[in-house]
Design a protein around this motif. Structure first.
Motif, PDB file in Angstrom:
ATOM      1  N   GLY A   1       0.793  -1.220  -0.008  1.00  0.00           N
ATOM      2  CA  GLY A   1      -0.089   0.086  -0.160  1.00  0.00           C
ATOM      3  C   GLY A   1       0.846   1.419   0.077  1.00  0.00           C
ATOM      4  N   HIS A   2       0.424   2.434  -0.616  1.00  0.00           N
ATOM      5  CA  HIS A   2       1.191   3.533  -0.625  1.00  0.00           C
ATOM      6  C   HIS A   2       0.290   4.905  -0.159  1.00  0.00           C
ATOM      7  N   ALA A   3       0.957   5.814   0.587  1.00  0.00           N
ATOM      8  CA  ALA A   3       0.233   7.028   1.065  1.00  0.00           C
ATOM      9  C   ALA A   3       1.251   8.080   0.887  1.00  0.00           C
ATOM     10  N   ASP A   4       0.805   8.966   0.145  1.00  0.00           N
ATOM     11  CA  ASP A   4       1.981  10.448  -0.488  1.00  0.00           C
ATOM     12  C   ASP A   4       0.971  11.530   0.189  1.00  0.00           C
TER      13      ASP A   4
ATOM     14  N   HIS B   1       3.081   0.816   2.945  1.00  0.00           N
ATOM     15  CA  HIS B   1       2.470  -0.148   4.020  1.00  0.00           C
ATOM     16  C   HIS B   1       2.707  -1.787   3.501  1.00  0.00           C
ATOM     17  N   THR B   2       3.328  -2.619   4.106  1.00  0.00           N
ATOM     18  CA  THR B   2       3.565  -3.923   3.851  1.00  0.00           C
ATOM     19  C   THR B   2       2.157  -4.519   4.314  1.00  0.00           C
TER      20      THR B   2
ATOM     21  N   HIS C   1      -6.363  -0.779   3.002  1.00  0.00           N
ATOM     22  CA  HIS C   1      -6.915  -2.091   3.597  1.00  0.00           C
ATOM     23  C   HIS C   1      -6.961  -3.111   2.677  1.00  0.00           C
ATOM     24  N   ASP C   2      -6.413  -4.157   3.040  1.00  0.00           N
ATOM     25  CA  ASP C   2      -6.356  -5.490   1.963  1.00  0.00           C
ATOM     26  C   ASP C   2      -6.706  -6.600   3.159  1.00  0.00           C
ATOM     27  N   PRO C   3      -7.976  -7.334   3.032  1.00  0.00           N
ATOM     28  CA  PRO C   3      -8.085  -8.170   3.997  1.00  0.00           C
ATOM     29  C   PRO C   3      -7.245  -9.557   4.006  1.00  0.00           C
TER      30      PRO C   3
END
Length: 238
Positions: free
Chosen positions: A12-15, A23-24, A31-33
């Protein structure tokens, strides 16, 4: 042996402008279940904070939080009275327990700070908050897995409220090394900070992650100079 591969480009990526974070595992708006953590390893964030910016005071409880600076200087302040600067070669651990407030800021205005933020679910809740910090001997990292986190205050590394052991090492091309689990019921999550290696014939490159369960030993064959590897051995259930 059971494995779970997370390639670097699947994170995951947040900028946010001042914060560039990968985010691993599921975190904040990512969010990835299928990626809710690895055993009690709940968060593995790869953060870069712009000069002079940072996280304002905020609270945590009942979580073990480990910070590993990779570049630059990170200024830490908390409600326990700690005010420190952590930099590459330092390892910081904070047990939030009954509750703690803290802030993290890039000490420098002219360059970014890069660090790993790792959360581990504790095996004891509502403990008195505590802070721990060490500086590593770089010589001990050369072609060796140096222990940096443990469940025992008398053991090597910072200590946390969980039956977990973290190791860090920097390796030359052609080096081979074996890691034996401290507890065979645990799993190991491997995160490649730099370089390339094979783990039991599974190739991994920079910022790739691999979770391994049902193994007693792991065999590493390094294929690039300057390969840096973080091992996180954790219980698969709390």
């Amino acid at each position: 042996m059971k494995t779970t591969l997370h390639k670097a480009n699947t994170r995951g990526h947040a900028d946010r402008g001042w914060l560039n974070s990968y985010h691993t595992f599921s975190f904040a708006n990512y969010h990835d279940p299928e990626r809710m953590g690895f055993g009690v390893l709940r968060v593995l964030n790869d953060d870069e904070v712009s000069g002079g910016m940072g996280f304002s005071k905020h609270g945590h409880s009942n979580m073990e939080i480990i910070s590993i600076p990779l570049e630059g200087d990170l200024e830490h302040k908390d409600s326990m009275g700690n005010a420190t600067i952590i930099k590459q070669g330092d390892i910081q651990a904070m047990s939030a327990g009954t509750g703690v407030q803290h802030s993290e800021k890039n000490k420098n205005r002219d360059r970014p700070v890069k660090f790993l933020q790792i959360w581990v679910i504790p095996n004891k809740v509502n403990v008195e908050p505590k802070y721990d910090q060490i500086t590593l001997d770089s010589i001990m990292l050369k072609n060796n897995f140096q222990q940096i986190v443990s469940p025992n205050s008398d053991d090597e590394g910072v200590w946390i409220h969980q039956k977990a052991w973290f190791h860090l090492g920097e390796f030359e091309a052609g080096h081979e090394i074996e890691y034996s689990l401290k507890d065979r019921s645990n799993g190991v999550y491997i995160f490649i900070l730099e370089g390339k290696t094979k783990i039991n014939d599974q190739p991994l490159a920079r910022r790739d992650g691999l979770g391994v369960q049902e193994a007693e030993t792991l065999n590493f064959s390094v294929s690039e100079n300057g390969t840096k590897i973080l091992l996180m051995e954790v219980p698969m259930a709390n």
